[in-house]
Design an enzyme around this catalytic site. Structure first.
Site, PDB file in Angstrom:
ATOM      1  N   CYS A  91       0.831  -1.215   0.000  1.00  0.00           N
ATOM      2  CA  CYS A  91       0.000   0.000   0.000  1.00  0.00           C
ATOM      3  C   CYS A  91       0.861   1.259   0.000  1.00  0.00           C
ATOM      4  O   CYS A  91       0.513   2.256  -0.637  1.00  0.00           O
ATOM      5  CB  CYS A  91      -0.903   0.027   1.231  1.00  0.00           C
ATOM      6  SG  CYS A  91      -2.016  -1.368   1.345  1.00  0.00           S
TER       7      CYS A  91
HETATM    8  C1  BEZ Z   1       0.579  -4.471   1.882  1.00  0.00           C
HETATM    9  O1  BEZ Z   1       0.082  -3.415   1.487  1.00  0.00           O
HETATM   10  O2  BEZ Z   1       1.779  -4.648   1.876  1.00  0.00           O
HETATM   11  C2  BEZ Z   1      -0.294  -5.585   2.392  1.00  0.00           C
HETATM   12  C3  BEZ Z   1      -1.512  -5.305   2.958  1.00  0.00           C
HETATM   13  C4  BEZ Z   1      -2.292  -6.331   3.424  1.00  0.00           C
HETATM   14  C5  BEZ Z   1      -1.857  -7.601   3.302  1.00  0.00           C
HETATM   15  C6  BEZ Z   1      -0.653  -7.869   2.701  1.00  0.00           C
HETATM   16  C7  BEZ Z   1       0.134  -6.864   2.250  1.00  0.00           C
END
Ligand code: BEZ
Length: 264
Positions: A91
């Site tokens: 994200c």
């Molecule tokens: C991420 O944005 O890295 C992420 C968010 C939720 C689960 C796995 C990865």
């Protein structure tokens, strides 16, 4: 998503708030309130969103103040894209990349609005990390909805099957959706990704260009089309009308006719 990957991601997210300040040197993330997941959602209350349906309206707290979503859309196209949680690596890269492209979206009369299933305080602390690592020092300047109670995530059906069953309990997968909404507030396109897979900003710009081209000209776009390439005359247009409207065209089959993309 495999159950092993799901467990790995869920446990890393659970561990993350404790590790985060030491690991990143960022402002400490406010602890997640246990009450965050205690609201109850009923499947039958969830609107069914289809291409062409009016985007459900909502009021929400964002990093740029409180909004009424339809008022926020105003006369613009809007890209609403969502995130499972703050201080997560995928994200972080996505929000940074969208922020860097804000002007490209503005050229297309499109606004950006993110959503993450965490609190406003958490978002504000996270934005500093995004600016530190992703935007080459440029200010991050579009709103992120603080969907800590997952009301908007529920309204837009942003979770997968397992996440939906556990929406009131803990980490909900996927909450990594993109909705493109037009100025009449209609949903024109949506993309859904698993939490483990980062999105492609070029694809979001590409499909926005395609939607706007069709609205302008009535022409449609072939596989892998990008702005400037030849486009397709839909079968509903006769050859005579196609010549009058689009000039020269190439007919490979009666139903497969290409023409130059008209000037904007
Ligand atoms: C991420 O944005 O890295 C992420 C968010 C939720 C689960 C796995 C990865």
């Amino acid at each position: 998503m495999s159950s092993i990957l799901r467990r790995t991601i869920a446990s890393s997210l659970r561990a993350a708030p404790r590790l985060r300040p030491a690991a990143t040197g960022s402002v400490a993330r406010p602890m997640l309130a246990p009450a965050r997941f205690q609201s109850t959602f009923k499947a039958e209350d969830q609107p069914r969103i289809r291409i062409g349906s009016v985007a459900p309206n909502f009021k929400a707290i964002t990093t740029e103040g409180e909004i009424d979503f339809h008022e926020f859309i105003g006369d613009s196209w809007t890209i609403l894209f969502s995130h499972p949680a703050d201080f997560t690596p995928v994200c972080t890269t996505e929000l940074g990349a969208f922020s860097v492209l804000k002007e490209e979206f503005a050229k297309r009369n499109a606004k950006l609005i993110g959503l993450s299933a965490d609190s406003l305080e958490s978002h504000q602390a996270w934005l500093k990390d995004i600016e530190d690592t992703q935007t080459a020092g440029k200010k991050f300047d579009f709103p992120i909805i603080a969907d800590f109670d997952r009301k908007v995530s529920f309204l837009y059906d942003m979770v997968d099957e397992e996440g939906f069953k556990k929406l009131n309990q803990g980490i909900a997968f996927t909450i990594r959706n993109v909705f493109i909404i037009d100025p009449s507030k209609k949903v024109r396109l949506f993309l859904v990704y698993p939490a483990s897979t980062g999105r492609n900003t070029a694809e979001v710009l590409r499909v926005l260009d395609a939607l706007q081209l069709t609205d302008r000209s009535g022409l449609v776009t072939p596989v892998n089309w990008t702005d400037g390439q030849d486009v397709i005359i839909p079968p509903s247009v006769s050859n005579a009308d196609a010549s009058a409207k689009y000039g020269e065209f190439k007919e490979l089959k009666p139903y497969l006719r290409f023409t130059k993309q008209p000037a904007k």
